[in-house]
Scaffold this active site. Structure first.
Site, mmCIF file in Angstrom:
data_model
loop_
_atom_site.group_PDB
_atom_site.id
_atom_site.type_symbol
_atom_site.label_atom_id
_atom_site.label_comp_id
_atom_site.label_asym_id
_atom_site.label_seq_id
_atom_site.Cartn_x
_atom_site.Cartn_y
_atom_site.Cartn_z
ATOM 1 N N TRP A 111 104.986 64.854 -15.576
ATOM 2 C CA TRP A 111 106.252 65.497 -15.938
ATOM 3 C C TRP A 111 107.147 65.805 -14.746
ATOM 4 O O TRP A 111 108.317 66.121 -14.917
ATOM 5 C CB TRP A 111 105.958 66.826 -16.655
ATOM 6 C CG TRP A 111 104.937 67.647 -15.916
ATOM 7 C CD1 TRP A 111 103.595 67.689 -16.151
ATOM 8 C CD2 TRP A 111 105.171 68.499 -14.796
ATOM 9 N NE1 TRP A 111 102.974 68.513 -15.241
ATOM 10 C CE2 TRP A 111 103.919 69.037 -14.413
ATOM 11 C CE3 TRP A 111 106.310 68.882 -14.089
ATOM 12 C CZ2 TRP A 111 103.773 69.917 -13.334
ATOM 13 C CZ3 TRP A 111 106.181 69.758 -13.030
ATOM 14 C CH2 TRP A 111 104.923 70.270 -12.653
ATOM 15 N N ASN A 112 106.628 65.745 -13.522
ATOM 16 C CA ASN A 112 107.420 66.263 -12.403
ATOM 17 C C ASN A 112 108.560 65.342 -11.986
ATOM 18 O O ASN A 112 109.610 65.806 -11.560
ATOM 19 C CB ASN A 112 106.517 66.600 -11.211
ATOM 20 C CG ASN A 112 105.651 65.440 -10.763
ATOM 21 O OD1 ASN A 112 105.359 64.532 -11.531
ATOM 22 N ND2 ASN A 112 105.224 65.473 -9.515
ATOM 23 N N GLY A 142 99.431 61.116 -11.377
ATOM 24 C CA GLY A 142 99.029 62.442 -11.826
ATOM 25 C C GLY A 142 97.908 62.975 -10.963
ATOM 26 O O GLY A 142 97.733 62.564 -9.807
ATOM 27 N N SER A 143 97.125 63.873 -11.512
ATOM 28 C CA SER A 143 96.090 64.548 -10.738
ATOM 29 C C SER A 143 94.916 63.616 -10.436
ATOM 30 O O SER A 143 94.656 62.653 -11.165
ATOM 31 C CB SER A 143 95.587 65.776 -11.496
ATOM 32 O OG SER A 143 94.806 65.390 -12.608
ATOM 33 N N GLU A 200 98.318 56.627 -8.353
ATOM 34 C CA GLU A 200 98.951 57.501 -7.353
ATOM 35 C C GLU A 200 98.593 58.922 -7.747
ATOM 36 O O GLU A 200 99.089 59.451 -8.738
ATOM 37 C CB GLU A 200 100.462 57.290 -7.315
ATOM 38 C CG GLU A 200 101.107 57.914 -6.097
ATOM 39 C CD GLU A 200 102.042 59.050 -6.454
ATOM 40 O OE1 GLU A 200 101.730 60.201 -6.054
ATOM 41 O OE2 GLU A 200 103.050 58.809 -7.121
ATOM 42 N N LEU A 201 97.713 59.539 -6.933
ATOM 43 C CA LEU A 201 97.083 60.791 -7.350
ATOM 44 C C LEU A 201 97.519 61.956 -6.466
ATOM 45 O O LEU A 201 98.566 61.910 -5.836
ATOM 46 C CB LEU A 201 95.565 60.604 -7.350
ATOM 47 C CG LEU A 201 95.071 59.395 -8.166
ATOM 48 C CD1 LEU A 201 93.558 59.249 -8.057
ATOM 49 C CD2 LEU A 201 95.500 59.512 -9.622
ATOM 50 N N CYS A 223 103.636 65.491 -5.503
ATOM 51 C CA CYS A 223 102.389 65.068 -4.848
ATOM 52 C C CYS A 223 102.570 64.883 -3.349
ATOM 53 O O CYS A 223 101.596 64.974 -2.596
ATOM 54 C CB CYS A 223 101.874 63.776 -5.464
ATOM 55 S SG CYS A 223 101.324 63.935 -7.177
ATOM 56 N N GLU A 275 95.472 71.175 -3.096
ATOM 57 C CA GLU A 275 96.892 70.938 -3.315
ATOM 58 C C GLU A 275 97.528 72.142 -3.992
ATOM 59 O O GLU A 275 96.990 72.693 -4.952
ATOM 60 C CB GLU A 275 97.084 69.698 -4.183
ATOM 61 C CG GLU A 275 98.532 69.332 -4.423
ATOM 62 C CD GLU A 275 98.683 68.074 -5.247
ATOM 63 O OE1 GLU A 275 99.688 67.360 -5.063
ATOM 64 O OE2 GLU A 275 97.793 67.787 -6.079
#
Length: 474
Positions: free
Chosen positions: A147-148, A224-225, A246-247, A280, A378
């Site tokens: 969502w970011n 995401g995470s 891409e975490l 991130c 993080e």
């Protein structure tokens, strides 16, 4: 904006089951999203599979023209889509406008990339033989985004996949799905054939597992995470579906004593608070050389204290918007409270934030012990810890002491030092005197637990293709 947010086989669906989308600054409902299920996801994958044969053989020029038209449509609709994005994600309006512009750049870049050669000719050791490689579209692609940055993350995946000749099923987070639906609408309006791009919403695990089980899905790309990324990778392994991940990040922001201190502070504010710290690649741990540590901390704390906080769509535009929801606020606050309980000191000043909405004031802490979550995890919000260091050896040991390796930032004037540190940092992206290194024409991705593969640039195109080696005796 319309109520149809699900696209399957060229048809926008208005489903009876809908979920509200709320503005995190006000709590008000800004729209609704169609809520599907496993059957709908399977239907979308079937449509993508049926369309793949024709789309993968469509001349690259035609695929490129559609991406260019979609970019033009996004530019025409930029202000309207940015307003939607600011409302649903709580973004500051200038940042929302910037995200739509970044999405346009991805469409344009990969429209150009679609027409560039992807094969190679390999020099032969035998005059009677020829060795060549070609690349072809990998198959149906599943794009999953958070969502970011809901628009630019999807654009970074959709543009190369479509340019390569893949067909797509996309799912975006239900927390901010509306602007991303408008991105898909622009691509649909630009002339994508039915089934080439499909958009579904619904329970994340159910939708993802259904799509990864579909025999036509060959690539899954997720932002995401790290925890969710591991789950997706494990599920993808059951059918040997290629993961592009891409975490999470834990970016060190490093300031040496020869840096331009004021420029470094300006960059620190931007790298930490962009999108209210919900990125991130946001600066996470500030490492500052001992001789300038107190000066840097004092200046940064004063700058953070001066930031205005409020609804990102308001006038005048605040410096910081809300976090995505109250759970996110509580999670970051727990990290702060734990650090303070272990002896950390806050260097910023207490102040009130708007009572309504999911707001968190920016905070800077020092004397944070290594066992505190704030020092080793993080922080997805406008909070950071600062640590002094003595020399390069100590700095590298501490900066690399993390499972993550997405981004890092180095501020110094000595070119040799910048080069040494950048080469030694375990990160996929290094900004040297640059707090915003991401561009469409450079590779984006991490090392260690921060992901697999690269997005953007020519590498981002290759992720959606399969190489074939040809050994030929003419």
């Amino acid at each position: 904006m319309t109520e149809e947010t699900t696209l399957i086989n060229g048809q926008w669906r208005r489903l009876a089951n809908r979920r509200p989308v709320r503005n995190p600054a006000t709590g008000n409902t800004v729209g609704t999203v169609c809520w599907g299920d496993a059957a709908l996801a399977a239907e979308a994958a079937d449509a993508a599979a049926a369309a793949f044969g024709t789309w993968s053989k469509t001349p690259p020029r035609e695929r490129a023209d559609i991406l260019f038209r979609a970019a033009d449509l996004l530019l025409q609709r930029r202000e309207a889509i940015a307003a939607i994005l600011a409302a649903e994600a709580g973004k500051r309006l200038p940042e929302a406008l910037g995200e739509i512009s970044f999405s346009i750049e991805y469409l344009r870049w990969f429209a150009e990339e679609a027409r560039r050669p992807l094969g190679t000719v390999i020099p032969s050791e035998d005059p009677a033989r020829r060795h060549l490689t070609t690349r072809s579209a990998a198959g149906v692609v599943l794009t999953l985004t958070s969502w970011n940055f809901p628009c630019s993350l999807q654009a970074r995946k959709l543009a190369p996949a479509l340019a390569a000749g893949c067909t797509v099923v996309a799912r975006v987070s239900e927390r901010a799905p509306l602007a991303a639906a408008e991105l898909v609408r622009a691509l649909d309006d630009a002339g994508l054939p039915p089934g080439v791009l499909n958009l579904v919403h619904g329970p994340a695990r159910e939708i993802t597992e259904t799509l990864l089980a579909h025999p036509a899905v060959r690539v899954v790309t997720f932002t995401g995470s790290t925890g969710v990324g591991r789950q997706i990778m494990a599920t993808a392994a059951q059918r040997v579906v290629r993961p592009l991940l891409e975490l999470g990040g834990d970016a060190p922001f490093i300031v040496f004593d020869d840096a331009d201190l004021e420029a470094a502070v300006d960059a620190a504010v931007l790298a930490k608070t962009r999108n209210t710290g919900q990125s991130c690649v946001a600066a996470n741990r500030f490492f500052v050389q001992e001789g300038i540590f107190e000066d840097f901390v004092t200046r940064l704390a004063a700058r953070l204290d001066a930031l205005s906080i409020g609804d990102g769509s308001a006038e005048p535009v605040p410096d910081l918007g809300p976090m995505i929801d109250q759970d996110s606020v509580a999670g970051v606050q727990r990290m702060v409270d734990q650090a303070l309980g272990l002896g950390a000191k806050e260097r910023t000043s207490w102040r009130d934030v708007p009572a309504q909405g999911s707001f968190l004031r920016p905070m800077l802490l020092t004397d944070v012990p290594e066992e505190a979550a704030l020092a080793r995890e993080e922080v997805f919000g406008p909070v950071a810890a600062a640590f002094p260091f003595k020399d390069e050896a100590e700095l590298l040991s501490r900066a690399n002491n993390t499972e993550m390796g997405l981004a890092a930032y180095v501020f110094a004037k000595d070119a040799g030092r910048c080069w040494r540190i950048a080469e030694a940092l375990e990160a996929g992206i290094v900004g040297i005197n640059d707090p915003l290194p991401s561009v469409a024409f450079a590779p984006m991705g991490g090392v260690k637990q921060s992901g697999l593969g690269r997005e953007g640039a020519s590498l981002g195109m290759e992720e959606f293709t399969e190489p074939k080696y040809l050994a030929w005796r003419p």
